[in-house]
Design an enzyme around this catalytic site. Structure first.
Site, mmCIF file in Angstrom:
data_model
loop_
_atom_site.group_PDB
_atom_site.id
_atom_site.type_symbol
_atom_site.label_atom_id
_atom_site.label_comp_id
_atom_site.label_asym_id
_atom_site.label_seq_id
_atom_site.Cartn_x
_atom_site.Cartn_y
_atom_site.Cartn_z
ATOM 1 N N PHE A 1 14.739 0.623 -5.694
ATOM 2 C CA PHE A 1 13.801 1.404 -5.876
ATOM 3 C C PHE A 1 14.104 1.888 -7.311
ATOM 4 O O PHE A 1 15.251 2.733 -7.176
ATOM 5 C CB PHE A 1 13.286 2.372 -4.755
ATOM 6 N N GLN B 1 3.331 14.303 -8.290
ATOM 7 C CA GLN B 1 3.364 12.983 -9.163
ATOM 8 C C GLN B 1 1.848 12.131 -9.414
ATOM 9 O O GLN B 1 2.122 11.777 -9.009
ATOM 10 C CB GLN B 1 4.475 12.527 -7.963
ATOM 11 N N HIS C 1 2.212 8.165 -10.880
ATOM 12 C CA HIS C 1 2.808 6.759 -10.409
ATOM 13 C C HIS C 1 2.593 6.371 -11.901
ATOM 14 O O HIS C 1 1.462 6.073 -12.240
ATOM 15 C CB HIS C 1 2.421 6.230 -9.233
ATOM 16 N N LEU D 1 -2.703 0.945 -6.212
ATOM 17 C CA LEU D 1 -1.486 1.244 -6.205
ATOM 18 C C LEU D 1 -0.783 -0.480 -6.410
ATOM 19 O O LEU D 1 -1.263 -0.949 -5.783
ATOM 20 C CB LEU D 1 -0.494 2.066 -5.670
ATOM 21 N N GLU E 1 6.168 -0.034 -6.891
ATOM 22 C CA GLU E 1 6.953 0.186 -7.654
ATOM 23 C C GLU E 1 8.563 -1.092 -7.085
ATOM 24 O O GLU E 1 8.912 -1.128 -7.469
ATOM 25 C CB GLU E 1 7.871 1.624 -7.544
ATOM 26 N N ARG F 1 9.994 7.505 -11.698
ATOM 27 C CA ARG F 1 8.686 8.003 -12.370
ATOM 28 C C ARG F 1 8.122 9.041 -13.117
ATOM 29 O O ARG F 1 6.960 8.566 -13.327
ATOM 30 C CB ARG F 1 7.333 8.083 -11.334
ATOM 31 N N HIS G 1 -0.521 10.414 -7.547
ATOM 32 C CA HIS G 1 -0.192 9.465 -6.487
ATOM 33 C C HIS G 1 0.190 10.094 -5.443
ATOM 34 O O HIS G 1 0.368 10.223 -4.103
ATOM 35 C CB HIS G 1 0.987 8.419 -7.291
ATOM 36 N N ARG H 1 8.915 13.097 -6.933
ATOM 37 C CA ARG H 1 9.852 12.317 -5.828
ATOM 38 C C ARG H 1 10.136 11.073 -6.422
ATOM 39 O O ARG H 1 9.762 10.444 -7.233
ATOM 40 C CB ARG H 1 8.317 12.195 -4.721
HETATM 41 C C1 LIG Z 1 -1.406 3.493 -1.812
HETATM 42 C C2 LIG Z 1 -0.213 3.922 -2.047
HETATM 43 C C3 LIG Z 1 1.345 3.937 -1.123
HETATM 44 C C4 LIG Z 1 2.719 4.497 -0.982
HETATM 45 N N1 LIG Z 1 3.808 3.441 -0.544
HETATM 46 C C5 LIG Z 1 4.930 4.391 -0.049
HETATM 47 C C6 LIG Z 1 6.253 4.028 -0.503
HETATM 48 O O1 LIG Z 1 6.029 2.927 -0.319
HETATM 49 N N2 LIG Z 1 7.007 4.374 0.276
HETATM 50 C C7 LIG Z 1 6.714 5.359 0.066
HETATM 51 O O2 LIG Z 1 8.179 6.306 0.237
HETATM 52 N N3 LIG Z 1 5.662 6.488 0.111
HETATM 53 C C8 LIG Z 1 5.083 5.881 -0.336
HETATM 54 N N4 LIG Z 1 4.095 6.781 -0.475
HETATM 55 C C9 LIG Z 1 3.399 8.044 -0.491
HETATM 56 C C10 LIG Z 1 3.460 8.071 1.810
HETATM 57 O O3 LIG Z 1 2.662 6.424 1.541
HETATM 58 C C11 LIG Z 1 2.540 8.891 2.165
HETATM 59 O O4 LIG Z 1 2.925 10.389 1.102
HETATM 60 C C12 LIG Z 1 2.412 9.485 3.065
HETATM 61 O O5 LIG Z 1 2.164 8.090 3.914
HETATM 62 C C13 LIG Z 1 1.755 10.828 4.120
HETATM 63 O O6 LIG Z 1 1.636 10.688 5.750
HETATM 64 P P1 LIG Z 1 1.166 11.782 6.333
HETATM 65 O O7 LIG Z 1 2.377 11.708 7.791
HETATM 66 O O8 LIG Z 1 1.973 12.555 5.596
HETATM 67 O O9 LIG Z 1 -0.161 12.016 5.876
HETATM 68 P P2 LIG Z 1 -0.966 10.841 5.847
HETATM 69 O O10 LIG Z 1 -0.312 9.424 6.132
HETATM 70 O O11 LIG Z 1 -1.937 10.882 4.968
HETATM 71 O O12 LIG Z 1 -2.174 10.864 6.932
HETATM 72 C C14 LIG Z 1 -2.617 12.032 7.090
HETATM 73 C C15 LIG Z 1 -3.763 12.333 8.325
HETATM 74 O O13 LIG Z 1 -4.233 13.539 8.347
HETATM 75 C C16 LIG Z 1 -5.115 13.580 8.803
HETATM 76 N N5 LIG Z 1 -6.193 14.680 8.739
HETATM 77 C C17 LIG Z 1 -5.903 15.040 6.991
HETATM 78 N N6 LIG Z 1 -7.475 15.950 7.072
HETATM 79 C C18 LIG Z 1 -7.936 16.498 8.683
HETATM 80 C C19 LIG Z 1 -8.164 17.810 8.940
HETATM 81 N N7 LIG Z 1 -9.587 18.033 8.564
HETATM 82 N N8 LIG Z 1 -9.054 16.862 10.423
HETATM 83 C C20 LIG Z 1 -7.982 16.161 10.776
HETATM 84 N N9 LIG Z 1 -7.480 15.196 10.865
HETATM 85 C C21 LIG Z 1 -7.062 15.667 9.132
HETATM 86 C C22 LIG Z 1 -6.075 12.121 8.299
HETATM 87 O O14 LIG Z 1 -6.780 11.979 9.360
HETATM 88 C C23 LIG Z 1 -4.773 11.607 9.041
HETATM 89 O O15 LIG Z 1 -4.354 10.666 10.079
HETATM 90 C C24 LIG Z 1 2.185 6.021 -0.914
HETATM 91 C C25 LIG Z 1 0.995 6.285 -1.158
HETATM 92 C C26 LIG Z 1 0.394 5.688 -1.638
HETATM 93 C C27 LIG Z 1 -1.476 6.761 -1.654
#
Ligand SMILES: Cc1cc2nc3c(=O)[nH]c(=O)nc-3n(C[C@H](O)[C@H](O)[C@H](O)COP(=O)(O)OP(=O)(O)OC[C@H]3O[C@@H](n4cnc5c(N)ncnc54)[C@H](O)[C@@H]3O)c2cc1C
Length: 578
Positions: free
Chosen positions: A114, A234, A236, A246, A249, A280, A346, A388
């Site tokens: 990556f 960031q 992407h 997306l 990568e 990135r 992203h 990142r």
């Molecule tokens: C398309 C895509 C591909 C990616 N691929 C990768 C990868 O391959 N490798 C990598 O390391 N990273 C990757 N990333 C980045 C990574 O996936 C995210 O940064 C990470 O998953 C975020 O996780 P989190 O647990 O912080 O929040 P999230 O998974 O975004 O979850 C947020 C949670 O908060 C809840 N929430 C939000 N606001 C409220 C509210 N007001 N009240 C109640 N609940 C709320 C939502 O319901 C949800 O459950 C990718 C991101 C994207 C968008």
């Protein structure tokens, strides 16, 4: 309705669930505004970084080095050390919970390349990303959700948290809207974790899910907690043209390359060593430069991602989902045709500042806000600094989600519930009532789309003082317009118009902090590239931005906090050459 728990976790993505699993003896509520496995973590494709060394020699210190360098030295180095060291154990924890990783021939977790991940302090690409095809996040969420159910975690699905409660500075609960009924609920707790993810919906072209509206950041900001390094956002390099969805990568990790209108694999010219696997921020800027110099496809604002030479077998086995996206969204067959792509919003490197135990800290002296934790994309610990590396977010979720859970377990053993403050639901009721009763005739959809256009025009890969000043005026106007938003739907049950209007308020706050931070930072570092200040300026800017909501309608106060470096010459800030 009133309920009491030891721990309330807001967010059921990777960070929230990883924390929930560390609290087997506590009463734990997880609140989420979407169904748990619909959290954005489920969209993560490429993988999770950990120096397991299953494919070739690797060390956590090399991983730490790449993270610090990739972040353009705005990284707090002790946090990066924890990330790289504990990644290994955290990935094994996922394996033991049953995550179906791809395997090597001898049965170990398979690993792939990556961007920005290198061997021996930058010598060349290394295979560090553990993956489950291009559905790694989906597998993480499914595995963790099952574990959480087994651990008797209570889920409150489709609850939109509106406010965070404090008593004398101690976090003691949250107030939420139950989307199904329109009722307001209070959750009283000894400790609260925000794991609410990012705010990628602030841009028109984005890889982020509809729910990524910056809720947690804004709720904290409105309660006087600063947001750190918000200008570090960031983009992407490979979003599907116009749509933003997306193309991981992983496509370039497997050997995919970027192609311009002249048929040239142009990354070879810019980055002779890492080529398409440079970090990135650099790849996104190279694409923008190709476009600006007229080498976009047919003179337009996009280039191609080419995976044709990988052959149908590799594409089917290792990149099945993302190649389907190209077929579905563009009608392009990646096995035989190159795929149109452009940079897409992203990932938020910035967010709610925390220490390495995920405790929220509110100033440059690292003063903790007792009982309040943040982990995952909503938080800024800061391991990603100004940029990142791919697969370093999933590992951030599991390492710091786990640390949050463990620290909260200690906190609840040592503390009782702080009483709720008087009038604890007032603020949330006002917020909702104002939207129901407004006759201001302003449309949330109009404001959201103007915001998204402005952010993509003026607060994108390349920034200037002029554009940022204009966007500052723009955001003030949009905030004013927001106070006049009027709902058409006055119903209580499943009022999605209400939910979207509340979320828009959150998004505007995040954009506001981003713009203020970006305008003030007169240098270029990582994802923050100023055409008018093209160089990194360590003498003046090797520091974190803290943006506080001011007292007036449009006031934002900026303060700064030192970056923590360690005493090791290898990690000393130097020019980021690849
Ligand atoms: C398309 C895509 C591909 C990616 N691929 C990768 C990868 O391959 N490798 C990598 O390391 N990273 C990757 N990333 C980045 C990574 O996936 C995210 O940064 C990470 O998953 C975020 O996780 P989190 O647990 O912080 O929040 P999230 O998974 O975004 O979850 C947020 C949670 O908060 C809840 N929430 C939000 N606001 C409220 C509210 N007001 N009240 C109640 N609940 C709320 C939502 O319901 C949800 O459950 C990718 C991101 C994207 C968008």
């Amino acid at each position: 309705m009133y309920q009491k728990f030891d721990v309330v976790i807001v967010g059921s993505g990777g960070a929230g669930l990883m924390a929930a699993m560390q609290l087997p003896n506590a009463s734990v509520a997880v609140l989420t505004k979407v169904y748990p496995t619909r959290s954005h973590t489920g969209a993560a494709q490429g993988g999770v970084a950990a120096a397991l060394g299953n494919q070739e020699e690797d060390h956590w210190k090399w991983h730490m080095y790449d993270t610090v360098k990739g972040g353009d030295y705005l990284v707090d180095q002790p946090a990066a050390e924890i990330l790289a060291r504990e990644a290994i154990d955290a990935v094994y924890e996922l394996e033991h919970r049953g995550l179906p990783f791809n395997r090597t021939a001898d049965g170990r977790i398979d690993q792939r390349r990556f961007g920005g991940h290198t061997r021996n302090f930058g010598e060349g690409p290394v295979r560090r990303s553990c993956y489950a095809a291009d559905r790694t996040g989906h597998m993480i969420l499914q595995t963790m959700y099952q574990s959480a159910i087994k651990n008797q975690v209570r889920f409150f699905n489709e609850f939109l948290v509106l406010d965070l409660l404090f008593n004398d500075g101690v976090a003691c609960g949250v107030v939420a809207l139950e989307i199904r009924t329109g009722e307001i609920h209070t959750f009283h707790a000894k400790t609260i974790l925000f794991a609410t993810g990012g705010y990628g919906r602030a841009w028109r072209v984005t890889s982020n899910a509809f729910a990524c509206m910056g809720d947690g950041m804004s709720i904290a900001y409105r309660r006087g907690i600063p947001l750190q390094d918000m200008e570090m956002y960031q983009f992407h390099p490979t979003g599907i043209y116009k749509v933003g969805v997306l193309l991981s990568e992983a496509a370039r990790g497997e050997g995919g390359k970027l192609l311009n209108d002249k048929g040239e694999y142009f990354m070879e010219r810019y980055m002779p060593t890492l080529k398409d696997l440079a970090p990135r921020d650099i790849v996104s800027r190279c694409i923008v430069q190709e476009v600006n110099e007229g080498r976009g496809i047919n003179g337009k604002d996009y280039v191609y991602l080419d995976v044709r030479h990988l052959g149908a077998k590799v594409i089917h086995e290792k990149l099945p989902d993302i190649t389907d996206f190209a077929r579905n969204y563009l009608g392009v067959e990646p096995i035989t045709e190159p795929v149109p792509i452009q940079p897409t919003a992203h990932y938020a490197m910035g967010g709610i500042p925390t220490d390495v135990d995920a405790r929220v800290v509110i100033d440059d002296q690292w003063t903790p806000q007792p009982g309040f934790y943040a982990a995952g994309e909503v938080a800024c610990v800061s391991v990603h600094g100004a940029n990142r590396l791919g697969t370093n977010s999933l590992v951030d979720l599991i390492v710091f989600g786990r640390r949050a859970g463990k620290h909260m377990a200690k906190f609840i053993a040592e503390n009782d519930h702080a009483p709720l403050p008087t009038g604890y639901e007032e603020h949330s009721r006002e917020l909702v009532d104002r939207l129901y009763s407004s006759t201001g005739n302003e449309s949330a959809t109009r404001i959201r789309s103007d915001l998204q256009n402005m952010m993509i025009d003026k607060v994108f890969v390349e920034r200037t003082e002029k554009g940022l000043r204009e966007s500052l005026e723009g955001i003030d106007e949009l905030q004013d317009a927001y106070s006049k938003v009027q709902l058409q739907d006055k119903g209580k049950q499943f009022n999605t118009e209400l939910v979207e209007a509340v979320e828009l308020g959150f998004l505007l706050d995040c954009a506001e902090a981003t713009i203020h931070g970006a305008l003030a930072r007169t240098e270029s570092r990582g994802a923050h590239f100023r055409l008018d200040y093209p160089n990194r300026d360590d003498a003046n800017w090797l520091k974190h931005t803290l943006a506080y909501k001011g007292t007036g309608a449009h006031d934002v106060r900026l303060e700064y906090k030192d970056v923590i470096l360690i005493d090791d010459p290898i990690f000393k800030p130097k020019e980021r050459k690849y």
